[in-house]
Scaffold this motif. Structure first.
Motif, short mmCIF file in Angstrom:
data_model
loop_
_atom_site.label_atom_id
_atom_site.label_comp_id
_atom_site.label_asym_id
_atom_site.label_seq_id
_atom_site.Cartn_x
_atom_site.Cartn_y
_atom_site.Cartn_z
N ALA A 113 0.83 -1.21 0.00
CA ALA A 113 0.00 0.00 0.00
C ALA A 113 0.86 1.25 0.00
O ALA A 113 0.60 2.20 -0.74
N THR A 114 1.91 1.26 0.82
CA THR A 114 2.79 2.44 0.87
C THR A 114 3.53 2.62 -0.45
O THR A 114 3.68 3.74 -0.95
N SER A 115 3.99 1.54 -1.05
CA SER A 115 4.71 1.66 -2.33
C SER A 115 3.77 2.05 -3.47
O SER A 115 4.19 2.67 -4.45
N THR A 116 2.48 1.69 -3.36
CA THR A 116 1.52 2.05 -4.41
C THR A 116 1.12 3.52 -4.32
O THR A 116 1.00 4.21 -5.34
N LEU A 117 0.90 4.01 -3.11
CA LEU A 117 0.44 5.39 -2.94
C LEU A 117 1.56 6.40 -3.00
O LEU A 117 1.31 7.59 -3.24
N GLY A 118 2.80 5.98 -2.75
CA GLY A 118 3.92 6.92 -2.79
C GLY A 118 4.03 7.68 -4.09
O GLY A 118 4.12 8.91 -4.09
N PRO A 119 4.02 7.00 -5.28
CA PRO A 119 4.12 7.73 -6.55
C PRO A 119 2.94 8.65 -6.82
O PRO A 119 3.01 9.49 -7.73
N ILE A 120 1.83 8.51 -6.10
CA ILE A 120 0.68 9.38 -6.29
C ILE A 120 0.77 10.60 -5.38
O ILE A 120 0.54 11.74 -5.81
N LEU A 121 1.10 10.38 -4.10
CA LEU A 121 1.09 11.47 -3.13
C LEU A 121 2.33 12.35 -3.22
O LEU A 121 2.26 13.56 -2.96
N GLY A 141 -0.72 1.67 7.47
CA GLY A 141 -1.21 1.21 8.76
C GLY A 141 -2.70 0.95 8.75
O GLY A 141 -3.19 -0.01 9.37
N ALA A 142 -3.44 1.80 8.03
CA ALA A 142 -4.89 1.59 7.95
C ALA A 142 -5.22 0.30 7.21
O ALA A 142 -6.13 -0.44 7.60
N VAL A 143 -4.48 0.02 6.13
CA VAL A 143 -4.71 -1.23 5.39
C VAL A 143 -4.38 -2.44 6.26
O VAL A 143 -5.11 -3.44 6.28
N ALA A 144 -3.28 -2.37 7.02
CA ALA A 144 -2.92 -3.47 7.91
C ALA A 144 -3.98 -3.68 8.98
O ALA A 144 -4.32 -4.82 9.33
N ALA A 145 -4.53 -2.59 9.52
CA ALA A 145 -5.58 -2.72 10.53
C ALA A 145 -6.84 -3.35 9.94
O ALA A 145 -7.51 -4.17 10.58
N LEU A 146 -7.17 -2.99 8.69
CA LEU A 146 -8.33 -3.58 8.02
C LEU A 146 -8.16 -5.09 7.86
O LEU A 146 -9.08 -5.88 8.15
N LEU A 147 -6.97 -5.50 7.42
CA LEU A 147 -6.73 -6.94 7.21
C LEU A 147 -6.61 -7.69 8.52
O LEU A 147 -6.88 -8.90 8.57
N ALA A 148 -6.19 -7.02 9.59
CA ALA A 148 -6.19 -7.67 10.90
C ALA A 148 -7.62 -8.02 11.30
O ALA A 148 -7.87 -9.08 11.90
N ASP A 149 -8.57 -7.16 10.97
CA ASP A 149 -9.97 -7.48 11.23
C ASP A 149 -10.42 -8.68 10.41
O ASP A 149 -11.20 -9.51 10.89
N ALA A 173 -15.03 -2.46 1.87
CA ALA A 173 -14.02 -1.90 0.96
C ALA A 173 -14.38 -0.50 0.48
O ALA A 173 -13.54 0.42 0.49
N THR A 174 -15.62 -0.30 0.05
CA THR A 174 -15.99 0.99 -0.54
C THR A 174 -15.88 2.13 0.48
O THR A 174 -15.27 3.18 0.21
N ARG A 175 -16.44 1.93 1.66
CA ARG A 175 -16.40 2.99 2.67
C ARG A 175 -14.97 3.23 3.14
O ARG A 175 -14.54 4.38 3.32
N PHE A 176 -14.23 2.14 3.32
CA PHE A 176 -12.84 2.27 3.76
C PHE A 176 -12.01 3.04 2.74
O PHE A 176 -11.22 3.93 3.08
N THR A 177 -12.20 2.73 1.47
CA THR A 177 -11.43 3.39 0.41
C THR A 177 -11.74 4.89 0.35
O THR A 177 -10.83 5.72 0.26
N ALA A 178 -13.04 5.23 0.41
CA ALA A 178 -13.41 6.64 0.33
C ALA A 178 -12.85 7.44 1.51
O ALA A 178 -12.31 8.54 1.35
N ARG A 179 -12.97 6.86 2.72
CA ARG A 179 -12.49 7.58 3.90
C ARG A 179 -10.97 7.74 3.87
O ARG A 179 -10.45 8.82 4.16
N LEU A 180 -10.26 6.66 3.54
CA LEU A 180 -8.80 6.73 3.55
C LEU A 180 -8.30 7.65 2.43
O LEU A 180 -7.31 8.38 2.62
N ALA A 181 -8.94 7.63 1.26
CA ALA A 181 -8.52 8.51 0.16
C ALA A 181 -8.66 9.97 0.55
O ALA A 181 -7.78 10.80 0.27
N GLU A 182 -9.77 10.31 1.21
CA GLU A 182 -9.97 11.70 1.63
C GLU A 182 -8.95 12.11 2.68
O GLU A 182 -8.38 13.21 2.63
N SER A 183 -8.67 11.22 3.63
CA SER A 183 -7.67 11.53 4.66
C SER A 183 -6.29 11.71 4.06
O SER A 183 -5.55 12.62 4.44
N CYS A 184 -5.91 10.85 3.09
CA CYS A 184 -4.59 10.98 2.45
C CYS A 184 -4.49 12.30 1.69
O CYS A 184 -3.45 12.97 1.72
#
Length: 821
Positions: free
Chosen positions: A637-645, A683-691, A721-732
């Motif tokens: 997740a960090t390597s994927t979002l790095g080139p965007i952010l 960290g948010a993705v890891a927490a989601l998968l821990a659930d 997935a949908t709610r998690f993605t929208a919330r995390l994208a806005e926070s990032c």
């Protein structure tokens, strides 16, 4: 005495016991013909066992060890299976699996140690060479443990193994193997891998390139043997001079005769011999055309042998008379048409104990020759992108990389100015370009036969036309502005029947001012003001901004200030949403596949035993944490979002720095803001998968089946997935843009002030509403409910103050004193 020449390989092509001459009548007497009838062993299938007479020992000795081109061809093909590693996986493309296994027993015997006496590299090379030379094929004996695990592979001598057909109709009854001490062993077909290049008609026989190249090999070896024998026995000098020897004694004659001694060391000398009384003769014995046929014969045989094996001459060491491009093409042809099919044939024989969807193959991802066509495709794609014919995403797909799927990478960039051509209206808004207003209903429309609509650049704040701004001003304050000036111009004498657009009003105003010289919109509006006695003249853009200011609440003076826009947040959030959506979709597929993988099910209650001797079942449950692999996905997740952010942070920091200081400098704090946001997302993705891991463990505690566990994974991603993605994208997006801007403002100097700005709607939390309008110097944190926030969306602040936060800061220069609303 003449020597015996090398027996031809053509004797091997037809077994000695199989060649019978048979005369068959084809009509009247005298019209008979002679045919070669094969008399090989006939199986129960009614086919001839053509491999029965193939003497492998003789083939090795005469066709492989003594023919340089056969030897080099076999070496060129068989060295690659020994050097390449074997892998087991599924998905992906022809070069790389999407998922691989790393603990299957086959991987040990094929990559490390085949048997106690033979390393895997040696075993694979011998297997490859034997497959190329043996008409019968290759036979590999499998040894398993009591639990059914493969522990060793042994390559049996092909000339000592006989496949025995089943007289009752099954394909094979067993294999008979004659050991070196003469004992006969019967091997069950389940214990033997019979690998062969299939014969088109005989299932008990294979094919080998030596059959097609047999005569050429025989000719090449015999030609070399002939020339060696000729050199050893040749007594021919370059010329002979005959003289009268009547006056010579026998000792002198013998001495002259010794000059004719055979051997290469005496070749080419002129020899004097007796010719009789009074005679003198000369005989030329130099090379004749017949003796020069060896060179042509050798070259023809070489070409035919290499063609039969499918090995270009450059592969066996001779790349002369070839350009680099031709040599690269020959190497690619060898891999594509010879080596890859050979590797595929070898790998297909070992697809043992593999579940559906899993396959075994040689890893060729490091083979440089196979990149030749891909390099050409990438080069052509780069040229097409430079010409504006394809998008960045299309190029990345051609290059085998994941598309970004954001507006900038979906658009065409036309040379030479690299102006973007958006794919749709949403992308046009994100790219800051819009269609020409004249294209709305005029001849510029494609449907009207005119040219395509023009693309005009727009500023970050200009989301409406001048007419829209004037219309907006009409509903605002009655204070003098461009809107009131234009309205007044309409009521002036001689202005009638004018349309509602600002352009039409200005044109009409010009018609009433014949002495006014042509000018831009600012001059025309000034003229309109003078006509109706409006306030002090000014530019239309400034008047429109003033008109807008009356309809905004709590507006602070800009004073060369800077403020990020909603579009900045939305663009970054859209890119992050696309990346996270793809990532979570792949997570679901991989996690579901790992649930079914033998590696995960081994020694658990979900293992299906393979016979009574399979001891790999058990009572344990599948480890949910291991299946999910949250740590791996956090890194991805960090390597994927790095080139965007990272680019978004750099762009924001450069824009603020340009506004504040006049120079587009980027402080290290901007990159740090993007890095912090990506870490937060990981960290948010890891927490989601821990659930998800907890959900899997809970389901197993309730005796869920393997299908139930797969359903748990699908339901988890479907619901979250949908709610998690929208919330995390806005926070990032908020954390990256605001963090980069704040870092740039702090680097711009101590005179930079920043004011907290909210969206002004019902979603704003009360704590942030209280901060609205609060101004502090750059670098001074805001205090909210006893917590310090460096900027809206600060990742280090409590989550109840940052989740769903959409606030931003407005920056300007001024005295370094604190202001409160």
């Amino acid at each position: 005495m003449p020597r015996q020449f090398l027996p031809g390989l053509r004797r091997l092509l037809v077994p000695q016991t199989a060649a019978l001459l048979e005369e068959k009548s084809a009509g009247p007497v005298g019209n008979s013909y002679v045919s070669m009838t094969y008399a090989g062993t006939t199986t129960v299938w009614g086919t001839e066992n053509r491999a029965a007479g193939w003497d492998l020992d003789r083939v090795i000795q005469e066709g492989y060890e003594r023919s340089i081109w056969t030897f080099k061809s076999v070496e060129a093909i068989s060295k690659h299976p020994s050097a390449l590693t074997v892998e087991i996986g599924r998905g992906g493309d022809e070069r790389q699996f999407a998922e691989t296994l790393d603990d299957h027993p086959l991987l040990h015997v094929l990559n490390v140690q085949a048997n106690p006496l033979e390393r895997a590299t040696v075993f694979k090379k011998r297997l490859s060479a034997q497959l190329l030379l043996s008409k019968k094929g290759a036979f590999v004996e499998i040894t398993r443990s009591r639990g059914g695990t493969i522990t060793r592979l042994d390559l049996l001598p092909a000339n000592r193994v006989e496949p025995i057909p089943d007289p009752h109709g099954d394909y094979l009854s067993h294999f008979e193997f004659t050991t070196y001490d003469g004992r006969l062993r019967e091997l069950d077909p389940s214990r033997v891998i019979w690998l062969r290049d299939p014969h088109p008609t005989d299932p008990f026989c294979g094919v080998t390139p030596l059959e097609a190249a047999g005569l050429s090999i025989d000719l090449d070896v015999k030609a070399r043997t002939y020339n060696i024998a000729f050199i050893d026995n040749d007594a021919r000098p370059s010329g002979i001079v005959g003289i009268d020897v009547d006056g010579l004694d026998q000792r002198e004659i013998d001495r002259i005769q010794q000059r004719l001694a055979p051997g290469a060391q005496n070749a080419g000398e002129t020899v004097v011999v007796g010719s009789g009384p009074g005679g003198l003769n000369y005989v030329d014995t130099s090379t004749r055309p017949r003796d020069m046929n060896y060179e042509t014969l050798s070259k023809t045989a070489k070409d035919e042998i290499l063609s039969a094996f499918g090995v270009p001459e450059s592969i066996v060491g001779n790349a002369s008379e070839r350009t680099y491009a031709n040599a690269d093409r020959e190497e690619w042809n060898f891999w594509q048409h010879t080596e890859l099919p050979h590797l595929s044939l070898l790998a297909s024989a070992f697809d043992l104990d593999l579940d559906d969807g899993w396959s075994l193959r040689f890893n060729t991802s490091t083979v440089e020759a196979l990149e030749f066509p891909r390099r050409q495709r990438r080069e052509e794609a780069r040229q097409e992108w430079n010409a504006g014919l394809i998008t960045v995403d299309e190029y990345r797909e051609i290059a085998g990389r994941r598309p970004f799927n954001v507006p900038h990478t979906r658009a065409l960039w036309i040379s030479p100015q690299k102006a973007p051509v958006p794919a749709n209206e949403v992308d046009a808004a994100a790219l800051g370009v819009a269609q020409d207003p004249m294209a709305a209903g005029g001849p510029g429309l494609p449907g009207a036969g005119g040219p395509p609509p023009a693309i005009a650049p727009m500023g970050p704040e200009s989301s409406a036309s001048a007419a829209d701004a004037v219309a907006e001003a009409r509903t605002g304050s009655s204070q003098a502005s461009a809107a009131s000036d234009v309205a007044a111009a309409r009521d002036s004498p001689g202005v009638s029947g004018v349309g509602d657009s600002a352009a039409a009003v200005v044109d009409q105003a010009r018609d009433n001012m014949p002495l006014t010289l042509p000018g831009d919109a600012a001059d025309d509006v000034s003229a309109a003001r003078t006509e109706v006695g409006s306030p002090t003249p000014g530019e239309a853009a400034r008047d429109v901004d003033a008109a807008r200011s009356h309809i905004e609440s709590k507006e602070l003076p800009h004073d060369d200030g800077f403020e990020v826009t909603d579009s900045d947040f939305d663009t970054v959030a859209a890119a992050v949403t696309a990346a996270l959506t793809a990532l979570l979709a792949r997570q679901e597929g991989v996690i579901t596949a790992r649930l079914h993988a033998p590696k995960m099910r081994k020694y658990t209650r979900y293992w299906q035993p393979d016979g009574e001797t399979d001891l790999r079942s058990g009572d344990d449950v599948i480890d949910g944490t291991r299946v999910v692999g949250a740590g791996r996905w956090e890194e991805e997740a960090t390597s994927t979002l790095g080139p965007i952010l990272q680019p978004a942070a750099m762009s924001t920091a450069a824009a603020l720095s340009t506004t504040m200081t006049g120079e587009a400098t980027v402080s290290p704090g901007a990159a740090a803001a993007a890095f912090t946001a990506t870490t937060m997302a990981g960290g948010a993705v890891a927490a989601l998968l821990a659930d998800l891991a907890t959900a899997l463990d809970t389901a197993q505690a309730e005796d869920a089946t393997l299908s139930d566990l797969a359903a748990v994974v699908a339901a988890f991603f479907r619901s979250r997935a949908t709610r998690f993605t929208a919330r995390l994208a806005e926070s990032c997006a908020v954390a990256t843009v605001n963090g980069a801007a704040d870092a740039a403002a702090e680097s711009a100097g101590p005179t930079v002030l920043r004011t907290w700005v909210t969206r002004g709607d019902t979603r704003v939390r009360p704590a942030h509403q209280e901060l609205s309008g609060t101004t502090l110097p750059a670098g001074t944190p805001y205090t909210v409910d006893g917590s310090a926030l460096r900027y809206p969306g600060d990742p280090f602040a409590p989550t109840d103050l940052t989740i769903n936060c959409r606030c931003r800061l407005r920056y300007r220069t001024g005295p370094g004193t604190e202001e409160t609303p």
